[in-house]
Motif scaffolding. Structure first.
Motif, PDB file in Angstrom:
ATOM      1  N   ASP A   1       3.729   5.137 -10.157  1.00 34.72           N
ATOM      2  CA  ASP A   1       2.477   5.620 -10.030  1.00 34.72           C
ATOM      3  C   ASP A   1       2.066   6.350  -9.031  1.00 34.72           C
ATOM      4  O   ASP A   1       0.861   6.586  -8.813  1.00 34.72           O
ATOM      5  N   LEU A   2       2.331   6.319  -7.665  1.00 33.75           N
ATOM      6  CA  LEU A   2       2.364   7.607  -6.559  1.00 33.75           C
ATOM      7  C   LEU A   2       2.252   8.206  -6.800  1.00 33.75           C
ATOM      8  O   LEU A   2       2.679   8.660  -7.321  1.00 33.75           O
TER       9      LEU A   2
ATOM     10  N   LYS B   1      -2.719   0.618  -2.400  1.00 30.93           N
ATOM     11  CA  LYS B   1      -1.861   0.023  -2.856  1.00 30.93           C
ATOM     12  C   LYS B   1      -1.105  -0.597  -2.910  1.00 30.93           C
ATOM     13  O   LYS B   1      -0.221  -1.677  -3.122  1.00 30.93           O
TER      14      LYS B   1
ATOM     15  N   LYS C   1      -1.009  -3.911  -0.900  1.00 32.29           N
ATOM     16  CA  LYS C   1      -1.437  -5.057  -1.567  1.00 32.29           C
ATOM     17  C   LYS C   1      -0.149  -5.967  -2.248  1.00 32.29           C
ATOM     18  O   LYS C   1       0.218  -6.732  -2.405  1.00 32.29           O
ATOM     19  N   LEU C   2       0.499  -4.709  -2.565  1.00 35.77           N
ATOM     20  CA  LEU C   2       2.363  -5.196  -2.557  1.00 35.77           C
ATOM     21  C   LEU C   2       2.644  -6.416  -1.737  1.00 35.77           C
ATOM     22  O   LEU C   2       3.191  -7.275  -1.666  1.00 35.77           O
TER      23      LEU C   2
ATOM     24  N   GLN D   1      -7.072  10.346  -1.258  1.00 36.61           N
ATOM     25  CA  GLN D   1      -5.433   9.622  -2.128  1.00 36.61           C
ATOM     26  C   GLN D   1      -4.692   8.452  -0.938  1.00 36.61           C
ATOM     27  O   GLN D   1      -3.535   7.995  -1.418  1.00 36.61           O
TER      28      GLN D   1
ATOM     29  N   GLU E   1       6.371  -5.487 -10.663  1.00 37.56           N
ATOM     30  CA  GLU E   1       4.818  -4.938 -10.051  1.00 37.56           C
ATOM     31  C   GLU E   1       5.295  -3.872  -8.860  1.00 37.56           C
ATOM     32  O   GLU E   1       4.553  -2.569  -8.637  1.00 37.56           O
TER      33      GLU E   1
ATOM     34  N   THR F   1       4.060   0.591  -9.230  1.00 36.21           N
ATOM     35  CA  THR F   1       3.356   0.565  -8.001  1.00 36.21           C
ATOM     36  C   THR F   1       3.847   1.915  -7.937  1.00 36.21           C
ATOM     37  O   THR F   1       3.220   3.443  -7.242  1.00 36.21           O
TER      38      THR F   1
ATOM     39  N   GLU G   1      -6.081   5.689  -0.685  1.00 37.94           N
ATOM     40  CA  GLU G   1      -5.578   4.878  -1.939  1.00 37.94           C
ATOM     41  C   GLU G   1      -4.207   3.850  -2.131  1.00 37.94           C
ATOM     42  O   GLU G   1      -3.702   2.516  -2.251  1.00 37.94           O
ATOM     43  N   ILE G   2      -2.861   5.332  -1.431  1.00 42.15           N
ATOM     44  CA  ILE G   2      -1.852   4.924  -1.268  1.00 42.15           C
ATOM     45  C   ILE G   2      -1.205   3.896  -0.464  1.00 42.15           C
ATOM     46  O   ILE G   2      -0.917   2.808  -1.182  1.00 42.15           O
TER      47      ILE G   2
END
Length: 199
Positions: A110-111, A19, A22-23, A12, A103, A107, A15-16
């Motif tokens: 949703d973390l 994400k 990606k920003l 996790q 976005e 994002t 994944e954070i």
């Protein structure tokens, strides 16, 4: 069957990190400089502190407030450090397109808040290291590696309510690993470095 929560948490956290990076990639199409990409660090800090909230039921098609509104609502009730940081980062937010603004908001919303709080130092340091690599050699010459920070703190044998003054604080990376009851005062000559150190 028993789940390996440490492995699950590590996934996790990864994944954070992905994400958030990606920003940063999405900021590359915006009219901001690479130095201003550290906006993501500021937004991450705001999310950890609960500044970005109440977006669960908002329809993105109808929402007009954006990131700046969320941060301004929080900053008005915050410490002086957040007000200083917002003075630096709100003008950057103003340059963002509405799509990228939303976005970032969604994002962050949703973390997994628990994973973020429990692993904040690791996530923040990872992003900071990636920014250093992105900006090239010498861009983050004031970044003290975590291993050295931990070693210095261990060697200092700090007592409760200790005070530390660091006249060459850089990004204040030493202060990140100090216990909560230790007062850290850092000084830095370069504005950009000092702003990141406030975080």
């Amino acid at each position: 069957m028993i789940k390996d929560t440490s492995m699950e948490d590590a996934q996790q956290v990864a994944e954070i990190k992905a994400k958030l990076w990606k920003l940063v990639d999405n900021l590359s199409v915006e009219a901001i400089s690479q130095n201003e990409y550290t906006l993501i660090l500021f937004c991450l800090l705001c999310q950890r502190e609960g500044a970005i909230n109440g977006l669960e039921s908002i329809d993105p098609e109808l929402y007009e407030g954006g990131l700046q509104e969320q941060i301004n609502n929080y900053i008005s009730k915050s410490s002086i450090e957040y007000k200083i940081l917002s003075e630096e980062y709100v003008p950057i937010i103003d340059k963002l397109s509405f799509e990228v603004d939303l976005e970032i908001l969604y994002t962050l919303r949703d973390l997994d808040q628990g994973i973020l709080i429990n692993n904040f130092h690791e996530i923040f340091e990872d992003l900071l290291t990636k920014f250093s690599n992105l900006l090239g050699r010498g861009s983050m010459e004031f970044f003290l590696p975590a291993e050295i920070s931990r070693l210095v703190i261990a060697l200092a044998e700090l007592h409760e309510d200790s005070k530390i003054y660091n006249p060459f604080a850089g990004l204040a990376s030493l202060g990140v690993f100090l216990p909560q009851n230790v007062q850290y005062i850092g000084q830095e000559l370069f504005q950009y470095t000092w702003i990141i150190g406030l975080m």
